[in-house]
Design an enzyme around this catalytic site. Structure first.
Site, mmCIF file in Angstrom:
data_model
loop_
_atom_site.group_PDB
_atom_site.id
_atom_site.type_symbol
_atom_site.label_atom_id
_atom_site.label_comp_id
_atom_site.label_asym_id
_atom_site.label_seq_id
_atom_site.Cartn_x
_atom_site.Cartn_y
_atom_site.Cartn_z
ATOM 1 N N LYS A 97 -6.110 21.968 34.156
ATOM 2 C CA LYS A 97 -6.484 23.167 33.405
ATOM 3 C C LYS A 97 -5.914 24.395 34.110
ATOM 4 O O LYS A 97 -6.255 24.685 35.250
ATOM 5 C CB LYS A 97 -8.011 23.254 33.332
ATOM 6 N N LYS B 252 -4.446 21.426 29.523
ATOM 7 C CA LYS B 252 -4.913 22.591 28.785
ATOM 8 C C LYS B 252 -4.374 23.860 29.411
ATOM 9 O O LYS B 252 -4.475 23.992 30.624
ATOM 10 C CB LYS B 252 -6.449 22.574 28.835
HETATM 11 C C1 PBG Z 1 -14.919 26.753 29.938
HETATM 12 C C2 PBG Z 1 -13.860 26.613 28.920
HETATM 13 C C3 PBG Z 1 -12.864 27.528 28.509
HETATM 14 C C4 PBG Z 1 -12.187 26.935 27.433
HETATM 15 C C5 PBG Z 1 -12.769 25.693 27.238
HETATM 16 N N1 PBG Z 1 -13.777 25.505 28.179
HETATM 17 C C6 PBG Z 1 -12.581 28.917 28.924
HETATM 18 C C7 PBG Z 1 -12.168 29.275 30.279
HETATM 19 O O1 PBG Z 1 -11.861 28.464 31.146
HETATM 20 O O2 PBG Z 1 -12.183 30.478 30.484
HETATM 21 C C8 PBG Z 1 -11.073 27.553 26.643
HETATM 22 C C9 PBG Z 1 -10.839 26.970 25.295
HETATM 23 C C10 PBG Z 1 -9.988 27.795 24.395
HETATM 24 O O3 PBG Z 1 -9.378 28.810 24.784
HETATM 25 O O4 PBG Z 1 -9.899 27.417 23.217
HETATM 26 N N2 PBG Z 1 -14.535 26.834 31.235
#
Ligand code: PBG
Length: 315
Positions: free
Chosen positions: A189, A242
């Site tokens: 991520k 992601k």
């Molecule tokens: C929680 C999380 C996030 C997303 C999914 N789970 C946001 C972040 O890390 O700030 C983002 C999903 C999206 O942008 O569609 N940590």
């Protein structure tokens, strides 16, 4: 004479060997407290926040379209230092899981396991001396996972990028008798600006600082791949890259190195860029979703799942 294979639409389709199928999609759902609420998210046209009573109809509609898999996010106003509402039995997500499973047992439920929607700091973990503490956060991620498992979730999805989060949650689940609950980890991520619209949707932006001490830097692909390999070793059932579109190279490199299913999250910013564009949004959607699949994702998590399901029938 390769154009012989492009002579007409049927031949083109006949020789196509990467295809999208609604069964490989997971649809994210934002759930809020209260009753009778269905509110469009200002930052994400076409996407709503639902109270539990209202999300039931949405799920029914999705099931009728062939979407069987859902990723649940709680949008919580009751925030505190330790994100208490993330791991209360009567919190938004455990209640949603129970209610959905009672009515739609066949729906596959994934639930995001993170603290950023629940902490006053907006950070994905417990802040100690201005730093997100790994072991204190793991304890809370374990608690959240057990509460979700108790409620009947199929997969917990740790997304806070703490070291050893998969190992820690796997052990906690097994110790408590939840061997059948799976883990889909947000294993690779990135620290990305593409999450902007989501942070408005989920009210989860960090209040001070950013997420660079735990989310990945995009200038080091090796470390990005290593994070997923570690999660595979720690016992993840499904791993994830992601965001998706700016990281297709990472998806394809990871795909060559692992055998368990790989998901890609087509995140909020990727969705809104297309939805708000002046181009043919339907064609753009199909082109980018296919690109994610072609790069090597087995599963696509996307706000487009419903739109895709609707047109899949006529493709
Ligand atoms: C929680 C999380 C996030 C997303 C999914 N789970 C946001 C972040 O890390 O700030 C983002 C999903 C999206 O942008 O569609 N940590």
């Amino acid at each position: 004479m390769l154009r012989r294979l492009r002579k007409n639409k049927h031949i083109i389709n006949l020789v196509s060997n990467v295809n999208l199928n609604v069964q490989n999609f997971i649809y994210p759902l934002f759930i809020v407290d209260g009753k009778n609420r269905k509110e469009e998210i200002p930052s994400m046209k076409g996407i709503f926040r639902f109270s539990i009573d209202k999300v039931m109809k949405e799920i029914e509609e999705c099931l009728n379209l062939g979407i069987t898999n859902f990723l649940l996010f709680g949008v919580e106003e009751r925030k505190d230092e330790l994100g208490t509402w993330a791991y209360r039995n009567d919190g938004i997500i455990p209640t949603a899981i129970k209610t959905i499973k009672e009515k739609f047992y066949e729906a596959v439920l994934f639930a995001d396991v993170c603290l950023c929607q629940y902490t006053a700091s907006g950070q994905c973990g417990v802040v100690v001396n201005d730093y997100v503490d790994n072991s204190k956060t793991l304890e809370l991620l374990n608690k959240i996972s057990i509460v979700y498992a108790q409620a009947g979730v199929d997969f917990v999805c740790p997304s806070s990028m703490m070291d050893f989060q998969v190992k820690s949650i796997r052990e906690a689940l097994d110790k408590n008798g939840y061997e059948n609950v799976g883990i889909m980890s947000y294993s690779t991520k990135f620290n990305s600006a593409f999450y902007g619209p989501f942070r408005i949707a989920a009210d989860s932006a960090p209040k001070i600082g950013d997420r660079s001490s735990y989310q990945l830097d995009y200038k080091n692909p090796n470390l990005a791949i290593l994070e997923t390999l570690k999660d595979v070793e720690e016992g993840a059932d499904i791993v994830m890259v992601k965001p998706a579109l700016a990281y297709l190279d990472i998806i394809s490199k990871i795909k060559e190195r692992i055998l368990i299913p790989l998901a890609a999250y087509n995140v909020s910013g990727e969705y809104t860029i297309i939805v708000n564009s002046q181009m043919d949004t339907e064609k753009l959607m199909l082109e980018v979703l296919l690109a994610i699949k072609r790069a090597g994702a087995d599963i696509i998590i996307s706000y487009f799942a419903k739109d895709f399901a609707k047109i899949q029938k006529i493709l």
